[in-house]
Write an enzyme that holds these catalytic residues in place. Structure first.
Site, PDB file in Angstrom:
ATOM      1  N   GLU A  27       0.860  -1.195   0.000  1.00  0.00           N
ATOM      2  CA  GLU A  27       0.000   0.000   0.000  1.00  0.00           C
ATOM      3  C   GLU A  27       0.891   1.238   0.000  1.00  0.00           C
ATOM      4  O   GLU A  27       1.909   1.292   0.702  1.00  0.00           O
ATOM      5  CB  GLU A  27      -0.915   0.043   1.235  1.00  0.00           C
ATOM      6  CG  GLU A  27      -1.883  -1.102   1.382  1.00  0.00           C
ATOM      7  CD  GLU A  27      -2.924  -1.242   0.272  1.00  0.00           C
ATOM      8  OE1 GLU A  27      -2.956  -0.409  -0.660  1.00  0.00           O
ATOM      9  OE2 GLU A  27      -3.685  -2.219   0.340  1.00  0.00           O
ATOM     10  N   HIS A  28       0.488   2.204  -0.764  1.00  0.00           N
ATOM     11  CA  HIS A  28       1.234   3.464  -0.915  1.00  0.00           C
ATOM     12  C   HIS A  28       2.645   3.194  -1.459  1.00  0.00           C
ATOM     13  O   HIS A  28       3.549   3.992  -1.256  1.00  0.00           O
ATOM     14  CB  HIS A  28       1.294   4.238   0.410  1.00  0.00           C
ATOM     15  CG  HIS A  28      -0.043   4.808   0.794  1.00  0.00           C
ATOM     16  ND1 HIS A  28      -0.442   6.082   0.443  1.00  0.00           N
ATOM     17  CD2 HIS A  28      -1.088   4.272   1.476  1.00  0.00           C
ATOM     18  CE1 HIS A  28      -1.663   6.309   0.914  1.00  0.00           C
ATOM     19  NE2 HIS A  28      -2.081   5.221   1.538  1.00  0.00           N
ATOM     20  N   THR A  29       2.806   2.068  -2.102  1.00  0.00           N
ATOM     21  CA  THR A  29       4.085   1.790  -2.758  1.00  0.00           C
ATOM     22  C   THR A  29       4.014   2.139  -4.243  1.00  0.00           C
ATOM     23  O   THR A  29       5.054   2.333  -4.874  1.00  0.00           O
ATOM     24  CB  THR A  29       4.463   0.297  -2.624  1.00  0.00           C
ATOM     25  OG1 THR A  29       3.331  -0.479  -3.012  1.00  0.00           O
ATOM     26  CG2 THR A  29       4.842  -0.058  -1.200  1.00  0.00           C
ATOM     27  N   SER A  61     -26.015   6.961 -14.153  1.00  0.00           N
ATOM     28  CA  SER A  61     -25.652   5.834 -13.290  1.00  0.00           C
ATOM     29  C   SER A  61     -26.877   5.334 -12.538  1.00  0.00           C
ATOM     30  O   SER A  61     -27.633   6.139 -11.992  1.00  0.00           O
ATOM     31  CB  SER A  61     -24.581   6.272 -12.283  1.00  0.00           C
ATOM     32  OG  SER A  61     -24.533   5.353 -11.218  1.00  0.00           O
ATOM     33  N   SER A 120     -11.678   0.306  -4.929  1.00  0.00           N
ATOM     34  CA  SER A 120     -11.339   0.856  -6.225  1.00  0.00           C
ATOM     35  C   SER A 120     -12.511   0.962  -7.200  1.00  0.00           C
ATOM     36  O   SER A 120     -12.393   0.635  -8.381  1.00  0.00           O
ATOM     37  CB  SER A 120     -10.230  -0.011  -6.825  1.00  0.00           C
ATOM     38  OG  SER A 120      -9.559   0.676  -7.781  1.00  0.00           O
ATOM     39  N   ASP A 166      -4.581   0.672  -9.176  1.00  0.00           N
ATOM     40  CA  ASP A 166      -6.009   0.346  -9.338  1.00  0.00           C
ATOM     41  C   ASP A 166      -6.364   0.091 -10.804  1.00  0.00           C
ATOM     42  O   ASP A 166      -7.035  -0.888 -11.133  1.00  0.00           O
ATOM     43  CB  ASP A 166      -6.877   1.475  -8.765  1.00  0.00           C
ATOM     44  CG  ASP A 166      -6.587   1.729  -7.290  1.00  0.00           C
ATOM     45  OD1 ASP A 166      -6.093   0.807  -6.620  1.00  0.00           O
ATOM     46  OD2 ASP A 166      -6.838   2.847  -6.817  1.00  0.00           O
TER      47      ASP A 166
HETATM   48  C1  GLA Z   1      -5.465   4.310  -3.451  1.00  0.00           C
HETATM   49  C2  GLA Z   1      -4.804   4.806  -4.722  1.00  0.00           C
HETATM   50  C3  GLA Z   1      -3.716   3.847  -5.184  1.00  0.00           C
HETATM   51  C4  GLA Z   1      -2.775   3.453  -4.069  1.00  0.00           C
HETATM   52  C5  GLA Z   1      -3.559   3.060  -2.821  1.00  0.00           C
HETATM   53  C6  GLA Z   1      -2.673   2.790  -1.634  1.00  0.00           C
HETATM   54  O1  GLA Z   1      -6.221   3.170  -3.709  1.00  0.00           O
HETATM   55  O2  GLA Z   1      -5.760   4.948  -5.749  1.00  0.00           O
HETATM   56  O3  GLA Z   1      -3.030   4.394  -6.278  1.00  0.00           O
HETATM   57  O4  GLA Z   1      -1.834   4.451  -3.815  1.00  0.00           O
HETATM   58  O5  GLA Z   1      -4.486   4.064  -2.452  1.00  0.00           O
HETATM   59  O6  GLA Z   1      -1.942   1.630  -1.835  1.00  0.00           O
END
Ligand code: GLA
Length: 378
Positions: A27-29, A61, A120, A166
């Site tokens: 995450e956040h990588t 939608s 997502s 995502d």
């Molecule tokens: C959100 C962002 C991704 C990613 C995650 C953390 O989902 O859309 O790009 O940075 O946070 O892993």
């Protein structure tokens, strides 16, 4: 799945589906050019598009009760559309910016993904619309390029400074696999991952605290990571593999942020390696332990967790999960737990009970089955 069946029945125009995702690790990588290990869900968004003879994009939608939103294609500019319609409009803008002219279109959207749950839904919306518009335009855009186009819509049109995980998951994952993606080189390794086959479940626990990526916290984490990379003399933190490098950072906050990014990338690689090794014993116990370590790193070093997620991780493990972590950007959304099928009912019951006891809205559950990437379904 209801949304697929409905879409198949209702229309003769082509229907494009893009899935949500869960992330096993990393995450956040992604915006740090590190490693991620997502898998696509069975749930997602459908886009059904028919061409129009004018230069309008009309989006509607099922989940939004307002009238359809109508936007003129030729004057699309970042900031010109707000709310949920900014995502499809941003995709049309981004396709045009990349040199793909899309025709006027009426696009109907349907979804069985919870919004704001960290699975997502935004990327699923972008990618289903991107495929629908490309097919109307008669162009076939390579999927990696389409992921970059959809990401650009989110970054530059919607204004959320997210990474590439995502959109890549929505467009490139394979059924029965997680996908190890190196966000620096964009190299992909498909890794067999079928918890259902192995008597396990990947349980998504929606903590019912919505998150929003346009909030400032995501952007400030990103800026801190960039500052740490500069101080360590690398273009991006993901290029560092030895976590001891972070000891060179004197600022304790930057040191913690960098430690999270580097260690989460290493955990993503370790889980992928274990899943690829058919002889590895207790692969789920190992992965579960790393999930929990990943959560602690997100909680203590990256500081993006939230109380409901911390409680969900703790309660799930006490009730029999092998490990659990928050998924997505943080400050709301979901937790992913690896649970032996025999403990699934007990884990769910304990979570509901623990949330209710605190007066919190009880969580929603989703069985996460590693599924195929975006595709035409009718
Ligand atoms: C959100 C962002 C991704 C990613 C995650 C953390 O989902 O859309 O790009 O940075 O946070 O892993």
């Amino acid at each position: 799945m209801a949304v697929l069946a409905r879409a198949r029945r209702a229309v003769s125009a082509p229907v494009w589906f893009a899935p949500g995702r869960a992330n096993l690790m990393g995450e956040h990588t992604d915006y740090n050019e590190g490693l991620v290990l997502p898998f696509a869900l069975a749930q997602g968004v459908t886009a059904t598009a028919v061409a129009r003879s004018d230069r309008l994009l009309v989006v509607r939608s099922k989940q939004v009760p307002d009238d359809p939103v109508t936007v003129p294609l030729d004057s699309l500019q970042p900031g010109s559309v707000t709310g949920w319609a900014a995502y499809p409009a941003g995709v049309a803008w981004s396709l045009r910016t990349a040199g793909y002219l899309v025709p006027g279109a009426s696009v109907d959207i349907d979804s069985d993904l919870p919004v704001g749950a960290g699975v997502s839904s935004s990327a699923a919306l972008e990618c289903s619309v991107a495929l629908a518009l490309c097919s109307l335009a008669g162009v076939s855009v390579p999927r990696r390029e389409l992921a970059a186009i959809a990401k650009r819509a989110e970054n530059d049109f919607v204004g959320a400074p997210t990474g590439i995980i995502d959109q890549s998951a929505a467009l490139l994952c394979q059924a029965g696999h997680a996908m190890l993606l190196d966000c620096g080189t964009l190299a992909v390794t498909q890794v067999p991952f079928q918890p259902g086959r192995d008597g396990m479940a990947a349980l998504i626990v929606d903590t019912r605290v919505p998150h929003a990526l346009v909030d400032g916290e995501y952007a400030s984490r990103r800026a801190e990571c960039e500052a740490a990379a500069r101080l360590l003399g690398v273009p991006a933190l993901g290029l560092i593999t030895d976590v001891r490098e972070t000891e060179r950072l004197t600022d304790p906050v930057l040191r913690r942020r960098a430690r999270h990014v580097i260690s989460d990338s290493a955990r993503a690689r370790a889980i992928a390696t274990a899943l690829l090794d058919t002889l590895a014993p207790d692969v789920y116990a190992f992965a579960g332990q790393l999930l929990t370590e990943g959560h602690m790193s997100l909680r203590d070093d990256f500081e993006v967790s939230w109380p409901e997620a911390d409680l969900a991780v703790e309660v799930a493990i006490v009730a029999g999960a092998l490990g659990a972590k928050m998924i997505g950007g943080g400050f709301g959304g979901s937790v992913l737990a690896l649970v032996p099928a025999s403990r699934l009912a007990a884990v769910r019951a304990s979570l509901t009970e623990a949330f209710t006891r605190r007066g919190w809205t009880p969580p929603e559950f989703l069985n996460a089955v590693p599924s195929a990437a975006a595709r035409r379904i009718a």
